[in-house]
Design a protein around this motif. Structure first.
Motif, PDB file in Angstrom:
ATOM      1  N   TYR A  26       0.820  -1.196   0.000  1.00  0.00           N
ATOM      2  CA  TYR A  26       0.000   0.000   0.000  1.00  0.00           C
ATOM      3  C   TYR A  26       0.865   1.261   0.000  1.00  0.00           C
ATOM      4  CZ  TYR A  26      -3.591  -3.368   1.385  1.00  0.00           C
ATOM      5  OH  TYR A  26      -4.436  -4.443   1.434  1.00  0.00           O
ATOM      6  N   PHE A  27       0.202   2.364  -0.324  1.00  0.00           N
ATOM      7  CA  PHE A  27       0.783   3.709  -0.282  1.00  0.00           C
ATOM      8  C   PHE A  27       1.930   3.884  -1.277  1.00  0.00           C
ATOM      9  CE2 PHE A  27      -1.141   2.806   3.836  1.00  0.00           C
ATOM     10  CZ  PHE A  27      -2.038   3.866   3.927  1.00  0.00           C
ATOM     11  N   ASN A  28       1.853   3.152  -2.366  1.00  0.00           N
ATOM     12  CA  ASN A  28       2.757   3.357  -3.492  1.00  0.00           C
ATOM     13  C   ASN A  28       1.989   4.060  -4.606  1.00  0.00           C
ATOM     14  OD1 ASN A  28       4.914   1.986  -2.232  1.00  0.00           O
ATOM     15  ND2 ASN A  28       4.074   0.012  -2.898  1.00  0.00           N
ATOM     16  N   PRO A  29       2.676   4.781  -5.490  1.00  0.00           N
ATOM     17  CA  PRO A  29       1.980   5.426  -6.605  1.00  0.00           C
ATOM     18  C   PRO A  29       1.296   4.384  -7.496  1.00  0.00           C
ATOM     19  CG  PRO A  29       4.188   6.342  -6.346  1.00  0.00           C
ATOM     20  CD  PRO A  29       4.107   5.149  -5.453  1.00  0.00           C
ATOM     21  N   CYS A  30       0.112   4.715  -7.942  1.00  0.00           N
ATOM     22  CA  CYS A  30      -0.638   3.804  -8.797  1.00  0.00           C
ATOM     23  C   CYS A  30       0.078   3.671 -10.145  1.00  0.00           C
ATOM     24  CB  CYS A  30      -2.066   4.322  -8.993  1.00  0.00           C
ATOM     25  SG  CYS A  30      -3.091   3.278 -10.054  1.00  0.00           S
ATOM     26  N   LYS A  38      -2.950  12.663  -5.696  1.00  0.00           N
ATOM     27  CA  LYS A  38      -3.550  11.727  -4.739  1.00  0.00           C
ATOM     28  C   LYS A  38      -3.796  10.370  -5.388  1.00  0.00           C
ATOM     29  CE  LYS A  38      -5.819  15.392  -2.098  1.00  0.00           C
ATOM     30  NZ  LYS A  38      -7.108  15.903  -1.558  1.00  0.00           N
ATOM     31  N   SER A  39      -2.783   9.841  -5.997  1.00  0.00           N
ATOM     32  CA  SER A  39      -2.917   8.558  -6.684  1.00  0.00           C
ATOM     33  C   SER A  39      -2.233   7.420  -5.929  1.00  0.00           C
ATOM     34  CB  SER A  39      -2.326   8.645  -8.100  1.00  0.00           C
ATOM     35  OG  SER A  39      -0.939   8.963  -8.045  1.00  0.00           O
ATOM     36  N   GLU A  40      -1.991   7.594  -4.624  1.00  0.00           N
ATOM     37  CA  GLU A  40      -1.379   6.504  -3.864  1.00  0.00           C
ATOM     38  C   GLU A  40      -2.403   5.407  -3.622  1.00  0.00           C
ATOM     39  OE1 GLU A  40      -0.020   7.993  -0.178  1.00  0.00           O
ATOM     40  OE2 GLU A  40      -2.015   8.443   0.609  1.00  0.00           O
ATOM     41  N   CYS A  41      -1.936   4.192  -3.579  1.00  0.00           N
ATOM     42  CA  CYS A  41      -2.820   3.030  -3.469  1.00  0.00           C
ATOM     43  C   CYS A  41      -3.107   2.735  -1.999  1.00  0.00           C
ATOM     44  CB  CYS A  41      -2.187   1.819  -4.145  1.00  0.00           C
ATOM     45  SG  CYS A  41      -1.893   2.043  -5.913  1.00  0.00           S
ATOM     46  N   ASN A  42      -4.282   3.093  -1.550  1.00  0.00           N
ATOM     47  CA  ASN A  42      -4.678   2.841  -0.162  1.00  0.00           C
ATOM     48  C   ASN A  42      -6.060   2.203  -0.067  1.00  0.00           C
ATOM     49  OD1 ASN A  42      -6.130   5.053  -1.020  1.00  0.00           O
ATOM     50  ND2 ASN A  42      -5.884   6.210   0.884  1.00  0.00           N
ATOM     51  N   CYS A  54      -6.032   2.860  -6.098  1.00  0.00           N
ATOM     52  CA  CYS A  54      -6.090   4.273  -5.754  1.00  0.00           C
ATOM     53  C   CYS A  54      -7.533   4.751  -5.920  1.00  0.00           C
ATOM     54  CB  CYS A  54      -5.131   5.096  -6.611  1.00  0.00           C
ATOM     55  SG  CYS A  54      -5.667   5.302  -8.331  1.00  0.00           S
ATOM     56  N   SER A  55      -7.776   5.992  -5.564  1.00  0.00           N
ATOM     57  CA  SER A  55      -9.145   6.506  -5.620  1.00  0.00           C
ATOM     58  C   SER A  55      -9.666   6.577  -7.055  1.00  0.00           C
ATOM     59  CB  SER A  55      -9.198   7.892  -4.970  1.00  0.00           C
ATOM     60  OG  SER A  55      -8.301   8.782  -5.613  1.00  0.00           O
ATOM     61  N   TYR A  56      -8.770   6.721  -8.032  1.00  0.00           N
ATOM     62  CA  TYR A  56      -9.202   6.784  -9.429  1.00  0.00           C
ATOM     63  C   TYR A  56      -9.572   5.404  -9.964  1.00  0.00           C
ATOM     64  CZ  TYR A  56      -7.099  11.421  -9.179  1.00  0.00           C
ATOM     65  OH  TYR A  56      -6.782  12.715  -8.822  1.00  0.00           O
ATOM     66  N   LYS A  62     -17.323  -0.530  -9.105  1.00  0.00           N
ATOM     67  CA  LYS A  62     -18.619  -0.092  -8.618  1.00  0.00           C
ATOM     68  C   LYS A  62     -19.395  -1.268  -8.036  1.00  0.00           C
ATOM     69  CE  LYS A  62     -22.738   2.467 -10.049  1.00  0.00           C
ATOM     70  NZ  LYS A  62     -23.459   3.115 -11.187  1.00  0.00           N
ATOM     71  N   ASP A  63     -20.050  -1.039  -6.917  1.00  0.00           N
ATOM     72  CA  ASP A  63     -20.832  -2.057  -6.194  1.00  0.00           C
ATOM     73  C   ASP A  63     -19.968  -3.180  -5.648  1.00  0.00           C
ATOM     74  OD1 ASP A  63     -23.157  -0.644  -6.743  1.00  0.00           O
ATOM     75  OD2 ASP A  63     -23.527  -1.741  -8.610  1.00  0.00           O
ATOM     76  N   HIS A  64     -18.645  -2.989  -5.589  1.00  0.00           N
ATOM     77  CA  HIS A  64     -17.764  -3.976  -4.965  1.00  0.00           C
ATOM     78  C   HIS A  64     -17.519  -3.593  -3.508  1.00  0.00           C
ATOM     79  CE1 HIS A  64     -15.789  -5.619  -8.914  1.00  0.00           C
ATOM     80  NE2 HIS A  64     -17.109  -5.656  -8.926  1.00  0.00           N
ATOM     81  N   ARG A  65     -17.100  -4.564  -2.732  1.00  0.00           N
ATOM     82  CA  ARG A  65     -16.741  -4.301  -1.335  1.00  0.00           C
ATOM     83  C   ARG A  65     -15.297  -3.800  -1.286  1.00  0.00           C
ATOM     84  NH1 ARG A  65     -17.505 -10.017   1.082  1.00  0.00           N
ATOM     85  NH2 ARG A  65     -16.421 -10.423  -0.874  1.00  0.00           N
ATOM     86  N   VAL A  66     -15.129  -2.556  -0.925  1.00  0.00           N
ATOM     87  CA  VAL A  66     -13.811  -1.923  -0.903  1.00  0.00           C
ATOM     88  C   VAL A  66     -13.575  -1.360   0.492  1.00  0.00           C
ATOM     89  CG1 VAL A  66     -12.361  -0.108  -1.868  1.00  0.00           C
ATOM     90  CG2 VAL A  66     -13.937  -1.357  -3.350  1.00  0.00           C
TER      91      VAL A  66
END
Length: 244
Positions: A26-30, A38-42, A54-56, A62-66
């Motif tokens: 986690y927390f690496n650039p996408c 704000k493209s870090e993977c969290n 990442c948020s993008y 969509k409709d997945h458990r995240v």
């Protein structure tokens, strides 16, 4: 929509997404949206069980458990109110960070336990409170791999008055204390008696009705007026001229 109750893996070692979530970086650039802000993977998708997002990337889930992964003291954590909907986190110590309960994902070895420590994690020996056995989800999983009995990630069904709901043992503890106090106050107000105009006590804010079906509103005993007895004893006398 996938049910919150996931199928457990072999030998009841947790759902199939648990190990990938614990091992993900986690927390690496996408790798796809690295040029965006704000493209870090969290994030981690429990349905796809792939790499961190990442948020993008969420537009494709969509409709997945995240669930969102956070950082505390250079360790990965997840909020209790997010993860306890999918697995039982009992026996794992929770912490409060930024007014939110969290659990650590992986073990955090502690080479020198503090003085007076009476309880430590069964896997990595980190000091714990007496009511817990593990410091992280990974340590609980490690104990289950060793064959420690009475451990599971399977959610238990709790029976409510009106319906069944799913939750782990820490559901009640995650409720904010302010809300709990408000509910207790509301219950006490409902159960407290109120006196009606005919002198009878009524409960729960109910209204009493006379034989003519006329509503009588409950009233509470008012505060009696303040009566000054000192002024009542004074009598106005005949005025006298002051002597020369």
């Amino acid at each position: 929509m996938v049910s919150p109750i996931s199928r457990m893996g072999n030998n009841d070692l947790g759902p199939p997404w648990l190990k990938p979530m614990l091992r993900a970086s986690y927390f690496n650039p996408c790798s796809i949206h690295g040029d965006s802000n704000k493209s870090e993977c969290n994030m981690f998708c429990l349905d796809c069980m792939g790499t961190a997002l990442c948020s993008y990337c969420l537009i494709n889930h969509k409709d997945h458990r995240v669930v969102q992964i956070r950082r505390s003291s250079y360790h990965n954590v997840v909020r209790v109110n997010e993860i306890q909907k999918y697995i039982d986190i009992s026996c794992v110590q929770t912490y409060i960070i930024n007014s939110a309960k969290i659990v650590f994902l992986n073990e955090r070895p502690q080479p020198r336990p503090g003085k007076g420590v009476t309880n430590t994690c069964e896997i990595c020996c980190r000091s714990l409170l007496d009511s817990f056995r593990f410091c992280s989800l990974g340590c609980k999983l490690g104990a289950m791999k060793r064959g420690v009995p009475d451990l599971t990630f399977t959610l238990r069904m709790k029976h409510n008055r009106d319906s069944f709901h799913v939750g782990s043992e820490s559901d009640e503890s995650s409720t904010p204390k302010k809300i709990q106090r408000t509910l207790m106050f509301n219950r006490s107000m409902v159960d407290s008696p109120a006196i009606s105009s005919d002198g009878h006590y009524k409960y729960g804010g109910e209204r009493s009705y006379s034989s003519g079906d006329e509503a009588i509103t409950n009233i509470s005993p008012g505060t009696p007026p303040i009566f000054n007895h000192r002024n009542a004893r004074r009598r106005k006398g005949i005025p006298h001229r002051a002597p020369f």
